[in-house]
Design an enzyme around this catalytic site. Structure first.
Site, mmCIF file in Angstrom:
data_model
loop_
_atom_site.group_PDB
_atom_site.id
_atom_site.type_symbol
_atom_site.label_atom_id
_atom_site.label_comp_id
_atom_site.label_asym_id
_atom_site.label_seq_id
_atom_site.Cartn_x
_atom_site.Cartn_y
_atom_site.Cartn_z
ATOM 1 N N HIS A 1 -10.797 0.380 4.027
ATOM 2 C CA HIS A 1 -9.549 0.390 3.305
ATOM 3 C C HIS A 1 -9.863 0.824 1.767
ATOM 4 O O HIS A 1 -9.805 -0.287 1.041
ATOM 5 C CB HIS A 1 -8.666 -0.918 3.107
ATOM 6 C CG HIS A 1 -7.273 -1.022 2.782
ATOM 7 N ND1 HIS A 1 -6.767 0.015 2.103
ATOM 8 C CD2 HIS A 1 -6.425 -2.105 2.878
ATOM 9 C CE1 HIS A 1 -5.523 -0.331 1.709
ATOM 10 N NE2 HIS A 1 -5.193 -1.301 2.242
ATOM 11 N N THR B 1 0.923 -1.158 -0.080
ATOM 12 C CA THR B 1 -0.135 -0.056 0.137
ATOM 13 C C THR B 1 0.889 1.383 0.019
ATOM 14 O O THR B 1 0.581 2.110 -0.821
ATOM 15 C CB THR B 1 -0.921 0.184 1.144
ATOM 16 O OG1 THR B 1 -1.708 -1.317 1.126
ATOM 17 C CG2 THR B 1 -2.048 1.067 1.092
ATOM 18 N N ARG C 1 -2.296 5.120 7.481
ATOM 19 C CA ARG C 1 -2.636 3.949 7.762
ATOM 20 C C ARG C 1 -2.533 3.880 9.397
ATOM 21 O O ARG C 1 -1.354 4.490 9.876
ATOM 22 C CB ARG C 1 -1.952 2.837 7.148
ATOM 23 C CG ARG C 1 -1.840 1.550 7.902
ATOM 24 C CD ARG C 1 -1.421 0.330 7.217
ATOM 25 N NE ARG C 1 -2.200 0.179 5.740
ATOM 26 C CZ ARG C 1 -2.096 -1.046 5.122
ATOM 27 N NH1 ARG C 1 -0.903 -1.939 5.403
ATOM 28 N NH2 ARG C 1 -2.721 -1.218 4.138
ATOM 29 N N LYS D 1 6.234 10.665 21.088
ATOM 30 C CA LYS D 1 6.528 11.339 22.039
ATOM 31 C C LYS D 1 5.153 12.090 22.677
ATOM 32 O O LYS D 1 5.297 12.800 23.623
ATOM 33 C CB LYS D 1 7.277 12.884 21.658
ATOM 34 C CG LYS D 1 8.576 12.843 20.894
ATOM 35 C CD LYS D 1 9.064 14.105 20.623
ATOM 36 C CE LYS D 1 10.557 14.067 19.906
ATOM 37 N NZ LYS D 1 10.800 15.370 19.199
HETATM 38 C C1 NCD Z 1 -4.414 -5.567 3.462
HETATM 39 C C2 NCD Z 1 -4.656 -4.760 4.811
HETATM 40 O O1 NCD Z 1 -3.686 -4.275 5.000
HETATM 41 O O2 NCD Z 1 -5.781 -4.616 5.024
HETATM 42 N N1 NCD Z 1 -3.361 -5.531 2.880
HETATM 43 C C3 NCD Z 1 -3.095 -4.665 1.967
HETATM 44 O O3 NCD Z 1 -3.331 -3.508 2.201
HETATM 45 N N2 NCD Z 1 -2.906 -5.262 0.776
HETATM 46 C C4 NCD Z 1 -4.851 -7.039 3.638
HETATM 47 C C5 NCD Z 1 -4.132 -7.900 4.851
HETATM 48 O O4 NCD Z 1 -3.042 -7.413 5.466
HETATM 49 O O5 NCD Z 1 -4.586 -8.828 5.007
#
Ligand code: NCD
Length: 296
Positions: A125, A48, A97, A76
């Protein structure tokens, strides 16, 4: 505008992302020249983060990134609100994220620039779901009237629920294949019921694979388990191998957001429908599309 979830995206918006992503496959321009993307990843990621950064670079823009979230000022004790206000002064768009649901939304309320949710806990996501949809359309030429089985950790997978919210805009047959303890989130099923959309649920692999045009497999989300012993019990609930797929549909389209652990045996990789590495490439085009549309 920010991209926080797939739940309330309009079909027009979804289709504009699909069209733009197709255009991006051949793109050689530099429409994002002078623009900066900040990537803030407070949870592990390979695809990602790298694909967001690749997308921005391919658009002619530039990227700043916190190399290691443990080295950021959140450690911190800085509040997320303050971090948002600061990063919004550097960047034109932020991809974040974070392990906690709702973080991207909080960031978007404080940053003053568009925020893209690159995964918030088990919740959303959206760019992954858009690239999953794009892959389906690219591989099969359509979405409508396909039977789609979504399997694995449907309780914790943010990619599974995000994809279902998108698919609710189409005429598809959905089947949720999950162990009893990892069944699809109640709120997602409620959403489908309100929309009048049919779906079925099973924990039986044979039942799950029967009549499937598409298998969307997910990893059992180890990091969401409070009890490691429970993870150990559930982690290999479904391991799809080539013989199982061929028995039901040798042309089945097989998708996975990756990383895979044991869900898909490597002997599946050479089947014509095993599209998970092609899916990765599509992620760049879709993220180019999303960034372009947000900054247009
Ligand atoms: C996914 C996530 O981070 O939710 N991965 C990703 O973004 N390619 C799926 C996962 O981690 O299983």
């Amino acid at each position: 505008m920010s991209l926080l979830s797939t739940k309330n995206l309009s079909k027009d918006y979804i289709e504009s992302v699909m069209e733009k992503a197709k255009e991006m496959e051949e793109y050689k321009g530099n429409a994002m020249k002078g623009k900066i993307l900040a990537t803030l990843f407070y949870e592990p990621s390979t695809r990602t983060r790298l694909s967001f950064e690749t997308a921005m670079l391919r658009l002619g823009g530039q990227v700043i990134s916190v190399a290691d979230s443990k080295s950021s000022s959140l450690m911190k004790g800085e509040s997320l609100e303050d971090t948002a206000k600061v990063v919004g002064k550097y960047a034109d768009v932020i991809a974040i994220r974070h392990p906690q649901a709702g973080t991207a939304k909080k960031m978007s309320e404080n940053a003053g620039v568009p925020v893209i949710n690159a995964g918030d806990g088990s919740a959303n996501h959206p760019t992954q779901a858009l690239l999953d949809l794009y892959t389906i359309i690219k591989e099969r030429g359509k979405v409508n009237r396909l039977s789609i089985t979504i399997s694995g950790d449907l309780k914790n997978s943010r990619t599974a629920s995000s994809l279902v919210y998108l698919l609710a805009n189409y005429d598809v047959r959905l089947k949720f294949l999950a162990p009893e303890k990892l069944k699809m989130k109640g709120e997602v099923k409620e959403f489908l019921k309100e929309k009048g959309m049919d779906f079925s649920e099973t924990s039986d692999v044979e039942e799950g694979l029967k009549n499937a045009d598409i298998l969307y497999a997910t990893r059992v989300q180890k990091e969401r388990f409070e009890n490691p012993a429970e993870y150990e019990l559930l982690k290999d609930s479904f391991v799809f191998n080539r013989a199982m797929i061929e028995k039901y549909n040798p042309n089945m389209l097989i998708l996975h957001a990756l990383p895979r652990v044991n869900e898909i045996a490597t002997d599946v990789d050479n089947l014509p429908g095993a599209a998970y590495f092609r899916q990765v490439e599509n992620g760049v085009y879709v993220r180019m599309a999303v960034i372009s549309l947000l900054l247009a």
